[in-house]
Structures are given as C-alpha cells and as structure tokens.
Design an enzyme around this catalytic site. Structure first.
Site, PDB file in Angstrom:
ATOM      1  CD  GLN A  34      -0.932  -1.104   3.484  1.00 56.66           C
ATOM      2  OE1 GLN A  34      -2.390  -1.018   3.445  1.00 56.66           O
ATOM      3  NE2 GLN A  34      -0.449  -1.928   4.563  1.00 56.66           N
ATOM      4  CG  HIS A  75      -7.585   1.968  18.810  1.00 62.28           C
ATOM      5  ND1 HIS A  75      -7.000   3.106  18.432  1.00 62.28           N
ATOM      6  CD2 HIS A  75      -7.590   0.968  17.659  1.00 62.28           C
ATOM      7  CE1 HIS A  75      -6.222   2.880  17.398  1.00 62.28           C
ATOM      8  NE2 HIS A  75      -6.554   1.557  17.039  1.00 62.28           N
ATOM      9  CG  ASP A  99      -3.158 -12.304   3.830  1.00 58.91           C
ATOM     10  OD1 ASP A  99      -3.258 -11.586   2.810  1.00 58.91           O
ATOM     11  OD2 ASP A  99      -4.108 -12.954   4.505  1.00 58.91           O
ATOM     12  CB  ALA A 100      -5.265 -11.545   8.763  1.00 62.69           C
ATOM     13  N   PRO A 142      -4.668  -5.029   0.653  1.00 62.39           N
ATOM     14  CG  PRO A 142      -3.239  -4.529   2.262  1.00 62.39           C
ATOM     15  CD  PRO A 142      -3.822  -3.904   0.955  1.00 62.39           C
ATOM     16  CG  ASP A 194      -7.392  -1.966  14.091  1.00 60.18           C
ATOM     17  OD1 ASP A 194      -6.323  -1.667  14.999  1.00 60.18           O
ATOM     18  OD2 ASP A 194      -7.988  -1.251  13.428  1.00 60.18           O
TER      19      ASP A 194
HETATM   20  N1  SAM Z   1      -8.477   2.164  12.359  1.00 59.76           N
HETATM   21  C1  SAM Z   1      -8.415   1.703  10.905  1.00 59.76           C
HETATM   22  C2  SAM Z   1      -9.542   1.610  10.082  1.00 59.76           C
HETATM   23  O1  SAM Z   1     -10.738   1.389  10.872  1.00 59.76           O
HETATM   24  O2  SAM Z   1      -9.823   1.524   8.815  1.00 59.76           O
HETATM   25  C3  SAM Z   1      -7.428   0.437  10.692  1.00 59.76           C
HETATM   26  C4  SAM Z   1      -6.083   0.798  11.069  1.00 59.76           C
HETATM   27  S1  SAM Z   1      -4.861  -0.478  11.166  1.00 59.76           S
HETATM   28  C5  SAM Z   1      -3.524   0.666  10.457  1.00 59.76           C
HETATM   29  C6  SAM Z   1      -5.340  -1.423   9.530  1.00 59.76           C
HETATM   30  C7  SAM Z   1      -4.009  -2.381   8.942  1.00 59.76           C
HETATM   31  O3  SAM Z   1      -4.583  -3.288   8.616  1.00 59.76           O
HETATM   32  C8  SAM Z   1      -3.122  -1.780   8.192  1.00 59.76           C
HETATM   33  O4  SAM Z   1      -1.661  -1.448   8.913  1.00 59.76           O
HETATM   34  C9  SAM Z   1      -2.769  -2.788   7.066  1.00 59.76           C
HETATM   35  O5  SAM Z   1      -1.437  -3.105   6.791  1.00 59.76           O
HETATM   36  C10 SAM Z   1      -3.395  -4.040   7.899  1.00 59.76           C
HETATM   37  N2  SAM Z   1      -4.018  -4.968   7.085  1.00 59.76           N
HETATM   38  C11 SAM Z   1      -4.602  -4.847   5.772  1.00 59.76           C
HETATM   39  N3  SAM Z   1      -4.894  -6.161   5.118  1.00 59.76           N
HETATM   40  C12 SAM Z   1      -4.161  -6.936   5.980  1.00 59.76           C
HETATM   41  C13 SAM Z   1      -4.191  -8.477   6.028  1.00 59.76           C
HETATM   42  N4  SAM Z   1      -4.681  -9.230   4.804  1.00 59.76           N
HETATM   43  N5  SAM Z   1      -3.494  -8.983   6.986  1.00 59.76           N
HETATM   44  C14 SAM Z   1      -3.031  -8.385   8.051  1.00 59.76           C
HETATM   45  N6  SAM Z   1      -2.946  -6.997   8.172  1.00 59.76           N
HETATM   46  C15 SAM Z   1      -3.690  -6.327   7.032  1.00 59.76           C
END
Ligand code: SAM
Length: 313
Positions: free
Chosen positions: A38, A69, A145-146, A172, A163
């Site tokens: 990203q 949060h 990747d989750a 992602p 989150d």
């Molecule tokens: N508060 C925010 C919202 O409401 O949109 C979310 C914040 S947090 C920084 C979002 C995180 O999800 C990012 O750091 C991103 O890299 C992560 N992320 C996105 N897709 C993911 C995946 N497939 N596996 C793990 N993490 C992921």
C-alpha cells in the site's frame, strides 16, 4: 469571509465517493513510503496530531483514536467476559493491542499485521498511540496475511479483533470482509469466542457496505450485533460488527458493567463504560432496518468494497 483563512499548505484528500472528498490539513509529512502492499503516509495535522494514512484513507490519528479503539476492543472483550488469548488482525498503529492489554485476564495478545514497513513507521512516529505496548511480555507481533495465517494455523482464540483497513480495490484487506473469512475466523475461536471487525461508515449514503457486512456475519454467527462510534478523523461515523458463539448482553445494566470493568480492567477508559455500552448496543432504526431488509452478502466472489484512492505504484 471570517474564518476562511487556511493555514495548511498540504492536504490529505480522502475520497468518500468519486464526488465527495474530505480534506485534512497537514503541517508536516513524517514519513512516506510505497510498500509492497500500500501507499503509506504518516503525517502531523494541527487538528488531529500525528496520524497514519494508507492508500489515501485515514487509519488513525492521535487526538481521537480512543473513540475508535475503545469501542472496537472493549465491547468485544466485555461480551466475552474472561478473555485470555486475544488475536488482533491488522492494527499496525498498536492502539488495539494497547487496549487489549488493559484486561487483567489477558495472558496473550498476538497481532498479525501484513505490512512490517507500516508497523515499523508507526513504532517510530506514533508512540502516543502504541505507548510501547509491544514491550509488554504478554504482547507478540507477527507479520503475515491474516487470512493465510488463520487458514494455515487456525487457533483457539477467545476474541479475534479485526482492526483492518478498508476493503479497497486491490488493497490487502480486500477479501477480509467476506463470509469465507468470517468462517475461517469462527473456526479459530475457542468455545464462547467473540469476533469483532471495523465495518465501515454507518450513515447514508455510505452505509450499504456496513449493512452487507453485518448481514454476512449473521450467516456465520448465531449471535450478532452492530454498533458505531464517531471519530472525526474518519469524517463519517464508523461501524463495527460483532459475532459471538454465546448469547450477547445487548441490554447491559450500566452499574453492573461498571462494577465488572472496575474488577477486570486496569488503566483509564475515556470512552467505554456501562452507559456508553448501553448506547452502543442500541443502533438506530434506519440502520437496523437496512441490515434486516437487504439481501446482498459479501463473499469472495462478490466482496463488499469501499471507494478509496492513493497513488498505487
Ligand atoms: N482504524 C483503521 C480503520 O478503521 O480502517 C485500521 C487501522 S490499521 C492501521 C489497518 C491495518 O490493517 C494496516 O496496517 C494494514 O496493513 C493491515 N492489513 C490490511 N490487510 C491485511 C491483511 N490481509 N492481513 C493483515 N493485516 C492487514
């Protein structure tokens, strides 16, 4: 015209739709990178302090992140009642893990974040959000990747907190707001487990995605609720969807909740208490109707997606 003097020269342009744009003024750019996943900016805005922007969408900022949060984490951990092992998916800024660790019953808080570059930048620039929570021996950060990690490892989690960034085109998180992902998460929960996910804007005309996500969760969990909070950084109120393997307390008695929290939670809560929980558990009529009356679900074949932008390399 009085009050129209603009003092910022940089602006983060967030597209709510192709025809609806929101601008937050920025006084300093603290970091900018195009990562493997990203486009990341960490900026300082006079209004909201330091914050993280991914693919043009505000993720979090110092001044109002507790409004996001606390309801995300404490509603789920309260509904579980005695969470020991908690999994946070995404959450690079660390605000979710910081809140999870306030629960005395938590023995392990594991975070799976896909983007180490974003995590490292948040560690460096967003100390007021993570507050060093990953130094806590109960906390563990993992990168991956989750969806893949859960499919491979499953688990036996008391609470799974998603989150995640929005499901933007080729982001992602694109596939993590789907029935298939929710099913994988459900299978990784211990008996009595609880799942919660940030579930997009809840006000018209942006609330279709939220309704779709809540409906989809209802095909995976027998006990589902949804709620929202207003975090000005995101401009519109942001919803949450929660699924549980056991019945939910959707009509909490504030005094009892407060006594329970006093017993089980260490540290200050600025948003969450019994009265706030009672409000969260009472979504407005239009939103409940929208969930109940619609049919569309979010699946891998046809996932819910949000408008976004960002310069993709
Ligand atoms: N508060 C925010 C919202 O409401 O949109 C979310 C914040 S947090 C920084 C979002 C995180 O999800 C990012 O750091 C991103 O890299 C992560 N992320 C996105 N897709 C993911 C995946 N497939 N596996 C793990 N993490 C992921």
């Amino acid at each position: 015209m009085a009050g129209s003097r603009l003092s910022s020269d940089y602006w983060i342009t967030e597209y709510m739709t192709e025809d609806d744009v929101h601008l937050h003024g920025v006084e300093r750019i603290l970091d900018f990178k195009r990562t493997e996943y990203q486009e990341m900016s960490i900026v300082r805005s006079k209004t909201f302090g330091a914050g993280l922007v991914l693919d043009g969408k505000w993720q979090v900022s110092e001044r109002d992140e507790f409004l996001y949060h606390e309801p995300l984490v404490h509603t789920a951990l309260y509904q579980h009642g005695a969470p020991s092992r908690v999994l946070v998916l995404g959450g690079a800024d660390g605000g979710a893990v910081r809140e999870v660790l306030k629960w005395k019953s938590v023995t392990k808080a594991v975070q799976v974040e896909i983007d180490k570059v974003v995590y490292d930048a948040c560690q460096e620039h967003l100390g007021n959000i993570h507050q060093g929570c990953f130094q806590n021996p109960r906390a563990e950060i993992r990168f991956g990747d989750a969806f893949e990690v859960l499919e491979k490892e499953g688990g036996s989690w008391d609470v799974i907190v998603c989150d995640l960034s929005d499901p933007l085109e080729d982001s992602p998180a694109m596939n993590l707001f789907t029935r298939e992902f929710f099913t994988t998460c459900r299978e990784a929960l211990a008996p009595g487990g609880v799942f919660v996910i940030q579930a997009g804007p809840v006000t018209p005309p942006f609330d279709d995605g939220h309704a779709r996500i809540v409906r989809t969760l209802g095909t995976v969990f027998e006990n589902v609720t949804h709620f929202f909070s207003c975090t000005p950084t995101y401009v519109v109120p942001l919803g949450f969807a929660l699924g549980s393997l056991k019945p939910l307390d959707t009509d909490p008695e504030p005094a009892k909740v407060d006594a329970f929290l006093a017993e089980n939670v260490d540290g200050e809560l600025r948003f969450f208490d019994g009265i706030a929980l009672r409000g969260l558990m009472s979504p407005p009529k239009y939103l409940r109707d929208k969930v109940a009356k619609g049919e569309t679900l979010s699946t891998l074949d046809d996932p819910a997606r949000y408008t976004g932008t960002g310069v993709k390399s």
